[in-house]
Design a protein around this motif. Structure first.
Motif, short mmCIF file in Angstrom:
data_model
loop_
_atom_site.label_atom_id
_atom_site.label_comp_id
_atom_site.label_asym_id
_atom_site.label_seq_id
_atom_site.Cartn_x
_atom_site.Cartn_y
_atom_site.Cartn_z
N UNK A 1 -7.41 -29.99 15.30
CA UNK A 1 -8.22 -28.97 15.97
C UNK A 1 -7.63 -28.74 17.36
N UNK A 2 -7.60 -27.49 17.77
CA UNK A 2 -7.05 -27.11 19.06
C UNK A 2 -8.13 -26.44 19.91
N UNK A 3 -8.03 -26.61 21.23
CA UNK A 3 -8.98 -26.00 22.16
C UNK A 3 -8.25 -25.08 23.13
N UNK A 4 -8.86 -23.96 23.43
CA UNK A 4 -8.33 -23.02 24.41
C UNK A 4 -8.69 -23.51 25.82
N UNK A 5 -8.08 -22.91 26.82
CA UNK A 5 -8.30 -23.32 28.21
C UNK A 5 -9.78 -23.28 28.59
N UNK B 1 -2.25 -37.71 37.21
CA UNK B 1 -3.40 -37.48 36.34
C UNK B 1 -3.02 -37.74 34.88
N UNK B 2 -1.80 -37.40 34.51
CA UNK B 2 -1.29 -37.58 33.14
C UNK B 2 -2.15 -36.83 32.11
N UNK B 3 -2.50 -35.59 32.45
CA UNK B 3 -3.28 -34.76 31.55
C UNK B 3 -2.41 -34.34 30.37
N UNK B 4 -2.98 -34.28 29.17
CA UNK B 4 -2.19 -33.90 27.99
C UNK B 4 -1.53 -32.54 28.16
N UNK B 5 -0.32 -32.44 27.65
CA UNK B 5 0.42 -31.18 27.71
C UNK B 5 -0.10 -30.24 26.64
N UNK B 6 -0.21 -28.96 26.98
CA UNK B 6 -0.64 -27.99 25.97
C UNK B 6 0.50 -27.66 25.02
N UNK B 7 0.15 -27.05 23.91
CA UNK B 7 1.15 -26.57 22.96
C UNK B 7 1.01 -25.06 22.87
N UNK B 8 2.11 -24.38 22.62
CA UNK B 8 2.08 -22.93 22.48
C UNK B 8 2.13 -22.60 21.00
N UNK B 9 1.09 -21.91 20.53
CA UNK B 9 1.02 -21.48 19.14
C UNK B 9 0.90 -19.96 19.17
N UNK B 10 1.98 -19.31 18.74
CA UNK B 10 2.03 -17.85 18.88
C UNK B 10 2.07 -17.51 20.35
N UNK C 1 -0.66 -18.08 22.28
CA UNK C 1 -1.77 -18.83 22.87
C UNK C 1 -1.33 -20.21 23.34
N UNK C 2 -1.91 -20.65 24.46
CA UNK C 2 -1.69 -21.99 24.99
C UNK C 2 -2.93 -22.80 24.62
N UNK C 3 -2.73 -23.88 23.87
CA UNK C 3 -3.85 -24.68 23.37
C UNK C 3 -3.60 -26.17 23.59
N UNK C 4 -4.68 -26.94 23.56
CA UNK C 4 -4.59 -28.39 23.68
C UNK C 4 -5.10 -29.02 22.40
N UNK C 5 -4.43 -30.06 21.95
CA UNK C 5 -4.88 -30.81 20.77
C UNK C 5 -6.13 -31.60 21.15
N UNK C 6 -7.15 -31.49 20.32
CA UNK C 6 -8.40 -32.20 20.59
C UNK C 6 -8.19 -33.71 20.63
N UNK C 7 -7.32 -34.22 19.76
CA UNK C 7 -7.05 -35.66 19.73
C UNK C 7 -6.44 -36.14 21.05
N UNK C 8 -5.56 -35.32 21.65
CA UNK C 8 -4.96 -35.68 22.94
C UNK C 8 -6.02 -35.70 24.04
N UNK C 9 -6.94 -34.75 23.99
CA UNK C 9 -8.01 -34.69 24.99
C UNK C 9 -8.98 -35.86 24.84
#
Length: 62
Positions: free
Chosen positions: A3-7, A30-39, A41-49
């Motif tokens: 699952x991915x989350x938007x900003x 802070x070591x905040x998880x890096x987002x991934x680009x899908x198409x 859109x910039x999204x974050x993996x829920x598992x990383x968060x």
């Protein structure tokens, strides 16, 4: 399924502003998880968060 989350969803989850989200992305301490680009859109993996959440809980800082 991953699952991915938007900003905006990430901002709501951590109760932070957009500028804080971007600041966390560039701040290495802070070591905040890096987002991934899908198409386009910039999204974050829920598992990383979730892992980041757990790290915050154990350290007690934001």
């Amino acid at each position: 399924m991953t699952r991915y989350l938007a900003a905006t969803q990430v901002q709501e989850r951590f109760q932070i502003s957009r500028s804080t989200l971007y600041r966390w992305q560039v701040c290495q301490t802070v070591a905040f998880p890096r987002p991934v680009k899908i198409g386009h859109r910039i999204l974050w993996r829920e598992a990383d968060l979730t892992a980041f959440d757990e790290k915050l809980a154990t350290s007690g800082t934001t």
